[in-house]
Design a protein around this motif. Structure first.
Motif, PDB file in Angstrom:
ATOM      1  N   LEU A 103       0.829  -1.203   0.000  1.00 21.17           N
ATOM      2  CA  LEU A 103       0.000   0.000   0.000  1.00 21.17           C
ATOM      3  C   LEU A 103       0.867   1.259   0.000  1.00 21.17           C
ATOM      4  CD1 LEU A 103      -2.880  -0.822   2.512  1.00 21.17           C
ATOM      5  CD2 LEU A 103      -3.107  -0.377   0.064  1.00 21.17           C
ATOM      6  N   LEU A 104       1.884   1.255   0.839  1.00 24.11           N
ATOM      7  CA  LEU A 104       2.763   2.412   0.948  1.00 24.11           C
ATOM      8  C   LEU A 104       3.461   2.687  -0.372  1.00 24.11           C
ATOM      9  CD1 LEU A 104       3.818   4.497   3.011  1.00 24.11           C
ATOM     10  CD2 LEU A 104       5.702   2.925   3.483  1.00 24.11           C
ATOM     11  N   ASP A 105       3.878   1.623  -1.056  1.00 23.14           N
ATOM     12  CA  ASP A 105       4.615   1.761  -2.310  1.00 23.14           C
ATOM     13  C   ASP A 105       3.696   2.066  -3.480  1.00 23.14           C
ATOM     14  OD1 ASP A 105       6.841   1.578  -4.128  1.00 23.14           O
ATOM     15  OD2 ASP A 105       6.103  -0.404  -4.684  1.00 23.14           O
ATOM     16  N   ARG A 106       2.580   1.331  -3.581  1.00 19.60           N
ATOM     17  CA  ARG A 106       1.728   1.423  -4.765  1.00 19.60           C
ATOM     18  C   ARG A 106       0.654   2.504  -4.672  1.00 19.60           C
ATOM     19  NH1 ARG A 106       2.698  -3.361  -7.713  1.00 19.60           N
ATOM     20  NH2 ARG A 106       1.742  -2.216  -9.436  1.00 19.60           N
ATOM     21  N   ILE A 107       0.248   2.864  -3.461  1.00 16.81           N
ATOM     22  CA  ILE A 107      -0.805   3.867  -3.314  1.00 16.81           C
ATOM     23  C   ILE A 107      -0.236   5.204  -2.879  1.00 16.81           C
ATOM     24  CG2 ILE A 107      -2.966   4.447  -2.157  1.00 16.81           C
ATOM     25  CD1 ILE A 107      -3.153   2.067  -4.080  1.00 16.81           C
ATOM     26  N   ASP A 108       0.433   5.230  -1.712  1.00 13.93           N
ATOM     27  CA  ASP A 108       0.995   6.493  -1.223  1.00 13.93           C
ATOM     28  C   ASP A 108       2.101   7.021  -2.117  1.00 13.93           C
ATOM     29  OD1 ASP A 108      -0.592   6.990   0.914  1.00 13.93           O
ATOM     30  OD2 ASP A 108       1.028   7.075   2.382  1.00 13.93           O
ATOM     31  N   GLY A 109       2.922   6.115  -2.670  1.00 15.58           N
ATOM     32  CA  GLY A 109       4.084   6.560  -3.438  1.00 15.58           C
ATOM     33  C   GLY A 109       3.856   6.625  -4.931  1.00 15.58           C
ATOM     34  N   ALA A 110       2.620   6.353  -5.371  1.00 17.53           N
ATOM     35  CA  ALA A 110       2.348   6.328  -6.808  1.00 17.53           C
ATOM     36  C   ALA A 110       1.994   7.728  -7.303  1.00 17.53           C
ATOM     37  CB  ALA A 110       1.200   5.358  -7.104  1.00 17.53           C
ATOM     38  N   SER A 111       2.928   8.407  -7.865  1.00 22.57           N
ATOM     39  CA  SER A 111       2.656   9.748  -8.417  1.00 22.57           C
ATOM     40  C   SER A 111       3.540  10.017  -9.629  1.00 22.57           C
ATOM     41  CB  SER A 111       2.883  10.808  -7.343  1.00 22.57           C
ATOM     42  OG  SER A 111       4.199  10.767  -6.858  1.00 22.57           O
ATOM     43  N   GLY A 112       3.655   9.012 -10.469  1.00 23.99           N
ATOM     44  CA  GLY A 112       4.441   9.202 -11.676  1.00 23.99           C
ATOM     45  C   GLY A 112       5.924   9.201 -11.391  1.00 23.99           C
ATOM     46  N   HIS A 113       6.665   9.973 -12.164  1.00 29.38           N
ATOM     47  CA  HIS A 113       8.112  10.036 -11.995  1.00 29.38           C
ATOM     48  C   HIS A 113       8.443  10.866 -10.759  1.00 29.38           C
ATOM     49  CE1 HIS A 113       8.807   8.090 -15.826  1.00 29.38           C
ATOM     50  NE2 HIS A 113       7.951   8.926 -16.382  1.00 29.38           N
ATOM     51  N   ARG A 114       9.241  10.329  -9.877  1.00 32.11           N
ATOM     52  CA  ARG A 114       9.582  10.991  -8.630  1.00 32.11           C
ATOM     53  C   ARG A 114      10.954  11.640  -8.739  1.00 32.11           C
ATOM     54  NH1 ARG A 114       5.626  11.802  -5.397  1.00 32.11           N
ATOM     55  NH2 ARG A 114       6.629  11.200  -3.442  1.00 32.11           N
ATOM     56  N   SER A 115      11.064  12.829  -8.177  1.00 31.89           N
ATOM     57  CA  SER A 115      12.356  13.495  -8.148  1.00 31.89           C
ATOM     58  C   SER A 115      13.240  12.786  -7.129  1.00 31.89           C
ATOM     59  CB  SER A 115      12.167  14.957  -7.745  1.00 31.89           C
ATOM     60  OG  SER A 115      11.753  15.040  -6.383  1.00 31.89           O
ATOM     61  N   PRO A 116      14.567  12.986  -7.197  1.00 28.88           N
ATOM     62  CA  PRO A 116      15.450  12.345  -6.210  1.00 28.88           C
ATOM     63  C   PRO A 116      15.074  12.693  -4.772  1.00 28.88           C
ATOM     64  CG  PRO A 116      16.727  13.177  -8.051  1.00 28.88           C
ATOM     65  CD  PRO A 116      15.330  13.670  -8.254  1.00 28.88           C
ATOM     66  N   HIS A 117      14.671  13.945  -4.536  1.00 26.19           N
ATOM     67  CA  HIS A 117      14.290  14.338  -3.184  1.00 26.19           C
ATOM     68  C   HIS A 117      13.010  13.638  -2.756  1.00 26.19           C
ATOM     69  CE1 HIS A 117      16.741  18.330  -2.675  1.00 26.19           C
ATOM     70  NE2 HIS A 117      17.488  17.290  -2.975  1.00 26.19           N
ATOM     71  N   ALA A 118      12.032  13.558  -3.668  1.00 26.36           N
ATOM     72  CA  ALA A 118      10.777  12.876  -3.340  1.00 26.36           C
ATOM     73  C   ALA A 118      11.016  11.391  -3.100  1.00 26.36           C
ATOM     74  CB  ALA A 118       9.763  13.080  -4.462  1.00 26.36           C
ATOM     75  N   ALA A 119      11.901  10.795  -3.891  1.00 25.65           N
ATOM     76  CA  ALA A 119      12.209   9.375  -3.714  1.00 25.65           C
ATOM     77  C   ALA A 119      12.877   9.133  -2.360  1.00 25.65           C
ATOM     78  CB  ALA A 119      13.107   8.889  -4.843  1.00 25.65           C
ATOM     79  N   LEU A 120      13.772  10.033  -1.963  1.00 21.23           N
ATOM     80  CA  LEU A 120      14.426   9.906  -0.661  1.00 21.23           C
ATOM     81  C   LEU A 120      13.414  10.062   0.466  1.00 21.23           C
ATOM     82  CD1 LEU A 120      16.958   9.667   1.100  1.00 21.23           C
ATOM     83  CD2 LEU A 120      17.272  12.140   0.849  1.00 21.23           C
ATOM     84  N   ARG A 121      12.507  11.005   0.302  1.00 19.10           N
ATOM     85  CA  ARG A 121      11.471  11.215   1.314  1.00 19.10           C
ATOM     86  C   ARG A 121      10.564   9.990   1.420  1.00 19.10           C
ATOM     87  NH1 ARG A 121      10.216  15.884  -0.259  1.00 19.10           N
ATOM     88  NH2 ARG A 121       8.524  15.302  -1.658  1.00 19.10           N
ATOM     89  N   ASP A 122      10.188   9.406   0.275  1.00 20.76           N
ATOM     90  CA  ASP A 122       9.357   8.203   0.282  1.00 20.76           C
ATOM     91  C   ASP A 122      10.059   7.049   0.996  1.00 20.76           C
ATOM     92  OD1 ASP A 122       7.408   9.526  -1.104  1.00 20.76           O
ATOM     93  OD2 ASP A 122       7.890   8.640  -3.053  1.00 20.76           O
ATOM     94  N   LYS A 123      11.351   6.928   0.729  1.00 21.78           N
ATOM     95  CA  LYS A 123      12.123   5.863   1.363  1.00 21.78           C
ATOM     96  C   LYS A 123      12.165   6.059   2.874  1.00 21.78           C
ATOM     97  CE  LYS A 123      16.579   3.445   0.926  1.00 21.78           C
ATOM     98  NZ  LYS A 123      17.906   3.460   0.241  1.00 21.78           N
ATOM     99  N   ALA A 124      12.345   7.301   3.312  1.00 26.20           N
ATOM    100  CA  ALA A 124      12.377   7.592   4.747  1.00 26.20           C
ATOM    101  C   ALA A 124      11.019   7.327   5.386  1.00 26.20           C
ATOM    102  CB  ALA A 124      12.790   9.041   4.978  1.00 26.20           C
ATOM    103  N   VAL A 125       9.939   7.706   4.703  1.00 27.14           N
ATOM    104  CA  VAL A 125       8.597   7.458   5.226  1.00 27.14           C
ATOM    105  C   VAL A 125       8.346   5.952   5.361  1.00 27.14           C
ATOM    106  CG1 VAL A 125       6.129   7.641   4.707  1.00 27.14           C
ATOM    107  CG2 VAL A 125       7.617   9.616   4.395  1.00 27.14           C
ATOM    108  N   ALA A 126       8.845   5.171   4.386  1.00 26.87           N
ATOM    109  CA  ALA A 126       8.685   3.710   4.464  1.00 26.87           C
ATOM    110  C   ALA A 126       9.426   3.145   5.674  1.00 26.87           C
ATOM    111  CB  ALA A 126       9.202   3.067   3.174  1.00 26.87           C
ATOM    112  N   VAL A 127      10.632   3.652   5.926  1.00 28.88           N
ATOM    113  CA  VAL A 127      11.403   3.210   7.095  1.00 28.88           C
ATOM    114  C   VAL A 127      10.651   3.542   8.375  1.00 28.88           C
ATOM    115  CG1 VAL A 127      13.489   3.628   8.451  1.00 28.88           C
ATOM    116  CG2 VAL A 127      13.657   3.306   5.978  1.00 28.88           C
ATOM    117  N   ILE A 128      10.104   4.752   8.445  1.00 27.60           N
ATOM    118  CA  ILE A 128       9.371   5.170   9.641  1.00 27.60           C
ATOM    119  C   ILE A 128       8.135   4.306   9.840  1.00 27.60           C
ATOM    120  CG2 ILE A 128       8.075   7.068  10.688  1.00 27.60           C
ATOM    121  CD1 ILE A 128      10.006   8.991   9.207  1.00 27.60           C
ATOM    122  N   ALA A 129       7.414   4.021   8.759  1.00 25.73           N
ATOM    123  CA  ALA A 129       6.198   3.197   8.864  1.00 25.73           C
ATOM    124  C   ALA A 129       6.520   1.796   9.357  1.00 25.73           C
ATOM    125  CB  ALA A 129       5.495   3.139   7.512  1.00 25.73           C
TER     126      ALA A 129
END
Length: 265
Positions: A103-129
């Motif tokens: 869900l975190l990857d396919r729903i929360d993180g699904a927004s097309g092409h991600r910038s390097p900063h957005a990708a890093l933020r997504d990765k950090a959010v996944a770690v926190i979750a």
């Protein structure tokens, strides 16, 4: 073939369907086919994403995690031996964790092409979750996990008008809310819920819930059960009144199902 709401039918050779319970999801099967389904309680997934999907999502692209989850569920269904309480608990936790990560990857993180900063933020959010129940979780540890400096990570979160510490508190609040709304944890006191969710104290829990949801822990607890209903002892896996997780595999005209009950922690 599958379709979302009133949309057109879409051919799906090997796809992933994410859908909330209680809605009609139409699927047409032809030829040789198979469906593997895992029904996970919404309360168990609330700690992973900010909002669960309200409609069905049909995703044609398959990724390693959802393929691994499918293989694991199918293997569980293929085993005829009766699982012990510990095994049932472990099976459920693995499936809940995999479902939440999907869900975190396919729903929360699904927004097309991600910038390097957005990708890093997504990765950090996944770690926190994934680690939010650990009271030792802090911004410095998150930065180490994603191989970034703390300063860089703080700047990346600031771009989204957030902070690493704020996201940790938000995930703690989501986990606490899911525990308070889940009747299987009715026997936990507010202090125990705060400890399980990672908060240093019940006062911190109360402040976070009021900030995030505008409600107190007591209000969530009352919402989860009828008014004046006593707190009952949480049932064991062997005596649980209802299953917490249903797994089903269906192939052509054959069907097999199994249930994994949650063992109290």
């Amino acid at each position: 073939m599958a379709k979302e709401h009133n949309g057109p039918w879409m051919p799906v050779g090997s796809g992933l369907v994410i859908a909330p319970s209680g809605i009609a999801q139409h699927v047409r099967c032809a030829g040789s086919w198979s469906i593997t389904a895992a029904c996970v309680p919404r309360a168990a997934l609330g700690a992973f994403v900010a909002a669960l999907p309200a409609t069905a999502r049909v995703l044609e692209e398959r990724r390693p995690l959802d393929r691994a989850m499918q293989a694991f569920v199918e293997q569980v269904l293929a085993v005829d031996d009766t699982a012990t309480a510990i095994e049932r608990y472990a099976i459920e936790r693995l499936i809940v964790e995999m479902s939440g990560a999907i869900l975190l990857d396919r729903i929360d993180g699904a927004s097309g092409h991600r910038s390097p900063h957005a990708a890093l933020r997504d990765k950090a959010v996944a770690v926190i979750a994934q680690q939010c129940s650990d009271p030792a979780l802090n911004p410095a540890r998150v930065a180490r996990e994603v191989r970034s400096s703390l300063r860089q990570l703080q700047l990346v979160f600031a771009e989204a008008e957030n902070s690493v510490a704020g996201e940790i508190r938000r995930q703690w609040a989501r986990l606490a809310k899911s525990l308070l709304l889940d009747s299987r944890f009715d026997s936990l006191s507010i202090e125990q819920v705060s400890q399980r969710a990672g908060f240093p104290s019940p006062i911190s829990l109360r402040r976070a819930l009021e900030e995030e949801y505008g409600a107190t822990p007591v209000r969530f607890a009352r919402t989860a059960r009828p008014r004046n209903a006593p707190r009952t002892r949480r049932p064991t896996a062997e005596h649980s009144g209802r299953p917490s997780l249903n797994l089903c595999g269906r192939q052509s005209d054959r069907r097999s199902c199994t249930t994994a009950a949650r063992r109290p922690a």
